[in-house]
Motif scaffolding. Structure first.
Motif, PDB file in Angstrom:
ATOM      1  N   UNK A  29      -4.847   4.867  -5.806  1.00 27.13           N
ATOM      2  CA  UNK A  29      -3.904   4.085  -5.005  1.00 27.13           C
ATOM      3  C   UNK A  29      -4.283   2.623  -5.131  1.00 27.13           C
ATOM      4  N   UNK A  30      -3.334   1.739  -4.819  1.00 23.60           N
ATOM      5  CA  UNK A  30      -3.608   0.301  -4.827  1.00 23.60           C
ATOM      6  C   UNK A  30      -2.696  -0.382  -3.819  1.00 23.60           C
ATOM      7  N   UNK A  31      -3.172  -1.496  -3.304  1.00 19.20           N
ATOM      8  CA  UNK A  31      -2.343  -2.275  -2.381  1.00 19.20           C
ATOM      9  C   UNK A  31      -1.150  -2.821  -3.147  1.00 19.20           C
ATOM     10  N   UNK A  32       0.002  -2.827  -2.501  1.00 18.38           N
ATOM     11  CA  UNK A  32       1.226  -3.318  -3.143  1.00 18.38           C
ATOM     12  C   UNK A  32       1.072  -4.786  -3.536  1.00 18.38           C
ATOM     13  N   UNK A  33       0.375  -5.560  -2.728  1.00 21.36           N
ATOM     14  CA  UNK A  33       0.203  -6.983  -3.019  1.00 21.36           C
ATOM     15  C   UNK A  33      -0.728  -7.229  -4.211  1.00 21.36           C
ATOM     16  N   UNK A  34      -1.476  -6.215  -4.660  1.00 18.56           N
ATOM     17  CA  UNK A  34      -2.373  -6.371  -5.806  1.00 18.56           C
ATOM     18  C   UNK A  34      -1.753  -5.834  -7.091  1.00 18.56           C
ATOM     19  N   UNK A  35      -0.508  -5.389  -7.017  1.00 20.51           N
ATOM     20  CA  UNK A  35       0.182  -4.841  -8.178  1.00 20.51           C
ATOM     21  C   UNK A  35       0.915  -5.947  -8.923  1.00 20.51           C
ATOM     22  N   UNK A  36       0.829  -5.923 -10.242  1.00 19.51           N
ATOM     23  CA  UNK A  36       1.502  -6.930 -11.059  1.00 19.51           C
ATOM     24  C   UNK A  36       2.861  -6.456 -11.561  1.00 19.51           C
ATOM     25  N   UNK A  37       3.170  -5.176 -11.401  1.00 24.65           N
ATOM     26  CA  UNK A  37       4.419  -4.605 -11.896  1.00 24.65           C
ATOM     27  C   UNK A  37       5.307  -4.170 -10.736  1.00 24.65           C
ATOM     28  N   UNK A  38       6.602  -4.094 -10.988  1.00 25.09           N
ATOM     29  CA  UNK A  38       7.533  -3.641  -9.947  1.00 25.09           C
ATOM     30  C   UNK A  38       7.289  -2.176  -9.604  1.00 25.09           C
ATOM     31  N   UNK A  39       7.014  -1.345 -10.596  1.00 24.73           N
ATOM     32  CA  UNK A  39       6.673   0.064 -10.399  1.00 24.73           C
ATOM     33  C   UNK A  39       5.489   0.382 -11.297  1.00 24.73           C
ATOM     34  N   UNK A  40       4.272   0.232 -10.784  1.00 21.61           N
ATOM     35  CA  UNK A  40       3.082   0.431 -11.618  1.00 21.61           C
ATOM     36  C   UNK A  40       2.812   1.893 -11.921  1.00 21.61           C
ATOM     37  N   UNK A  41       2.010   2.132 -12.972  1.00 20.55           N
ATOM     38  CA  UNK A  41       1.512   3.470 -13.252  1.00 20.55           C
ATOM     39  C   UNK A  41       0.075   3.543 -12.751  1.00 20.55           C
ATOM     40  N   UNK A  42      -0.393   4.730 -12.493  1.00 19.64           N
ATOM     41  CA  UNK A  42      -1.733   4.927 -11.933  1.00 19.64           C
ATOM     42  C   UNK A  42      -2.791   4.412 -12.912  1.00 19.64           C
ATOM     43  N   UNK A  43      -3.719   3.564 -12.457  1.00 24.56           N
ATOM     44  CA  UNK A  43      -4.754   3.052 -13.350  1.00 24.56           C
ATOM     45  C   UNK A  43      -5.776   4.119 -13.753  1.00 24.56           C
ATOM     46  N   UNK A  44      -5.805   5.232 -13.041  1.00 30.20           N
ATOM     47  CA  UNK A  44      -6.780   6.285 -13.347  1.00 30.20           C
ATOM     48  C   UNK A  44      -6.228   7.349 -14.291  1.00 30.20           C
ATOM     49  N   UNK A  45      -4.981   7.809 -14.044  1.00 29.92           N
ATOM     50  CA  UNK A  45      -4.434   8.904 -14.856  1.00 29.92           C
ATOM     51  C   UNK A  45      -3.120   8.550 -15.552  1.00 29.92           C
ATOM     52  N   UNK A  46      -2.622   7.343 -15.356  1.00 26.22           N
ATOM     53  CA  UNK A  46      -1.391   6.836 -15.987  1.00 26.22           C
ATOM     54  C   UNK A  46      -0.125   7.543 -15.514  1.00 26.22           C
ATOM     55  N   UNK A  47      -0.154   8.249 -14.384  1.00 23.33           N
ATOM     56  CA  UNK A  47       1.026   8.916 -13.835  1.00 23.33           C
ATOM     57  C   UNK A  47       1.853   7.935 -13.014  1.00 23.33           C
ATOM     58  N   UNK A  48       3.033   8.400 -12.571  1.00 20.74           N
ATOM     59  CA  UNK A  48       3.885   7.573 -11.722  1.00 20.74           C
ATOM     60  C   UNK A  48       3.234   7.395 -10.367  1.00 20.74           C
ATOM     61  N   UNK A  49       3.625   6.321  -9.676  1.00 25.40           N
ATOM     62  CA  UNK A  49       3.118   6.056  -8.337  1.00 25.40           C
ATOM     63  C   UNK A  49       4.291   5.910  -7.386  1.00 25.40           C
TER      64      UNK A  49
END
Length: 60
Positions: A29-49
Motif C-alpha cells: 500500500x502507499x499514501x495517495x499523496x506519495x503516488x506519481x501516477x493517477x492509478x499506480x501499480x503495486x510496487x511489490x507485485x505489480x498488480x492493480x491497486x
C-alpha cells in the motif's frame, strides 16, 4: 552515561487516502499523496491497486 529523553508524545493518527494492492497475498500500500501516477501499480507485485481510507500516523 544515560540520557533521559522523557516520555514521547503520541503521534496523531488521521484518516488518509491510500492505494492498496488488490492481491490477497500482498500487503502493499502507499499514501495517495506519495503516488506519481493517477492509478499506480503495486510496487511489490505489480498488480492493480484500489483506493481506500486508513487511519495511520500523520506525516508532517
Amino acid at each position: 552515561m544515560s540520557f533521559s529523553r522523557g516520555p514521547k508524545e503520541p503521534v496523531p493518527e488521521v484518516e488518509t487516502n491510500v492505494w492498496s494492492c488488490t492481491q490477497e497475498d500482498c500487503q502493499g500500500w502507499m499514501r495517495e499523496s506519495f503516488s506519481f501516477e493517477a492509478e499506480p501499480s503495486c510496487p511489490l507485485c505489480q498488480s492493480e491497486m484500489a483506493k481506500e481510507v486508513r487511519v495511520i500516523p500523520e506525516l508532517k
